[in-house]
Write a protein that holds these residues in place. Structure first.
Motif, short mmCIF file in Angstrom:
data_model
loop_
_atom_site.label_atom_id
_atom_site.label_comp_id
_atom_site.label_asym_id
_atom_site.label_seq_id
_atom_site.Cartn_x
_atom_site.Cartn_y
_atom_site.Cartn_z
N ARG A 182 -8.92 1.75 4.27
CA ARG A 182 -8.65 2.73 5.39
C ARG A 182 -7.33 3.63 5.22
N THR A 183 -6.41 2.81 4.62
CA THR A 183 -4.93 3.52 4.29
C THR A 183 -5.15 4.46 3.15
N LEU A 184 -5.90 4.04 2.02
CA LEU A 184 -6.16 4.90 0.76
C LEU A 184 -6.87 6.09 1.42
N ALA A 185 -8.07 6.04 2.00
CA ALA A 185 -9.10 7.26 2.55
C ALA A 185 -8.22 8.23 3.28
N ASP A 186 -7.35 7.51 4.02
CA ASP A 186 -6.51 8.36 5.08
C ASP A 186 -5.50 9.33 4.35
N ALA A 187 -5.09 8.88 3.34
CA ALA A 187 -4.21 9.85 2.15
C ALA A 187 -5.00 10.62 1.39
N GLY A 188 -6.30 10.72 1.52
CA GLY A 188 -7.05 11.61 0.71
C GLY A 188 -7.68 10.96 -0.50
N HIS A 189 -7.83 9.84 -0.81
CA HIS A 189 -8.36 8.91 -1.93
C HIS A 189 -9.63 8.89 -2.08
N LEU A 219 0.77 -1.26 -0.03
CA LEU A 219 -0.15 0.06 0.04
C LEU A 219 0.73 1.34 0.07
N THR A 220 2.09 1.31 0.94
CA THR A 220 2.88 2.36 0.73
C THR A 220 3.62 2.57 -0.73
N HIS A 262 3.02 -5.06 -8.59
CA HIS A 262 2.63 -3.85 -9.06
C HIS A 262 2.69 -3.64 -10.42
N CYS A 263 1.66 -3.19 -11.14
CA CYS A 263 1.57 -2.92 -12.53
C CYS A 263 0.95 -1.80 -12.82
N ARG A 264 1.35 -1.41 -14.17
CA ARG A 264 0.92 -0.16 -14.74
C ARG A 264 0.08 -0.47 -16.11
N LEU A 304 1.95 1.89 -3.42
CA LEU A 304 1.04 2.32 -4.41
C LEU A 304 0.75 3.69 -3.98
N LEU A 305 0.74 4.12 -2.70
CA LEU A 305 0.59 5.70 -2.46
C LEU A 305 1.56 6.37 -3.20
N GLU A 306 2.83 6.02 -3.05
CA GLU A 306 3.86 6.93 -3.93
C GLU A 306 3.63 7.06 -5.42
N GLN A 307 2.83 6.32 -5.85
CA GLN A 307 2.49 6.53 -7.48
C GLN A 307 1.23 7.09 -7.64
N LEU A 308 0.46 7.47 -6.61
CA LEU A 308 -1.02 8.11 -6.94
C LEU A 308 -0.85 9.61 -6.91
#
Length: 215
Positions: free
Chosen positions: A60-67, A34-35, A206-208, A37-41
């Motif tokens: 929870r992690t994504l919402a806390d980061a404002g997504h 998750l960490t 982790h893919c793009r 992923l957050l670096e890429q968003l």
């Protein structure tokens, strides 16, 4: 829930409920994923969480980061838990195989261990559909228990389930077949914090989305 799929998975995870979160909360590899992923968003990204479970740690992690997070799970109990624990996110009780998905509607898609009770053909088809729901340049995280097994009986946290998966390299090939470029791969072993649990292999991809399938 919609469609004609067998919802044995819903019954199993209804029964497991919050115990699932307690069993897997110690997964450092999941949190590290998750960490990454957050670096890429970009800020305020729209993220689809497939098999969202109790909402923690992923939504929870994504919402806390404002997504902006949309979680989808086949288990009504899990959706109720997630809605209570992560009220900032949105959750739907549905089978992701039947849910209409907006083309290029998401900046990222998370698929943490939510494919294991689908056939191999269903897994491949779903990952392809999820890739179609990703914006160009969007990110997808795929995690599974990488075993070369097909429709085998297993007991998971006291519940009888049918499990299908892929060997690690075949799972990587599945992602490539959906038009996804592999950015990183982590192979690890994790023992759930549950009675009778044994160590199990986990793989995180982790893919793009850099191209379309078949291009």
């Amino acid at each position: 829930m919609t469609g004609n799929h067998d919802h044995a998975a819903a019954g199993a995870f209804d029964a497991i409920g919050a115990e699932y979160e307690r069993a897997f909360a110690g997964s450092a590899a999941h949190r590290a994923s998750l960490t990454r992923l957050l670096e890429q968003l970009a800020p305020h990204s729209r993220v689809l969480d497939v098999g969202s479970g109790t909402g923690r740690p992923t939504a929870r992690t994504l919402a806390d980061a404002g997504h902006e997070v949309l979680g989808v799970d086949v288990s009504p109990v899990m959706v109720e838990l997630a809605s209570r624990q992560v009220p900032e996110a949105s959750f739907r009780c549905a089978d992701i195989r039947d849910l209409p998905l907006e083309t290029e509607g998401f900046d990222a898609v998370c698929v943490y261990f939510s494919l294991l009770q689908m056939s191999r053909a269903e897994q491949a088809a779903l990952v392809g559909r999820l890739a179609g729901a990703l914006k160009h340049g969007g990110h997808m995280v795929l995690a599974t228990v990488p075993l070369d097994v097909e429709d085998v009986s297993a007991v998971f946290m006291g519940q009888e389930v049918r499990v299908t998966s892929f060997a690690p390299d075949a799972f990587v090939a599945l992602a490539a077949g959906a038009g996804l470029s592999l950015l990183s791969r982590e192979d690890t072993v994790f023992t759930p914090a549950a009675p009778g649990a044994v160590p199990e292999p986990h793989v995180f991809l982790h893919c793009r989305k850099d191209r379309e399938a078949g291009v």
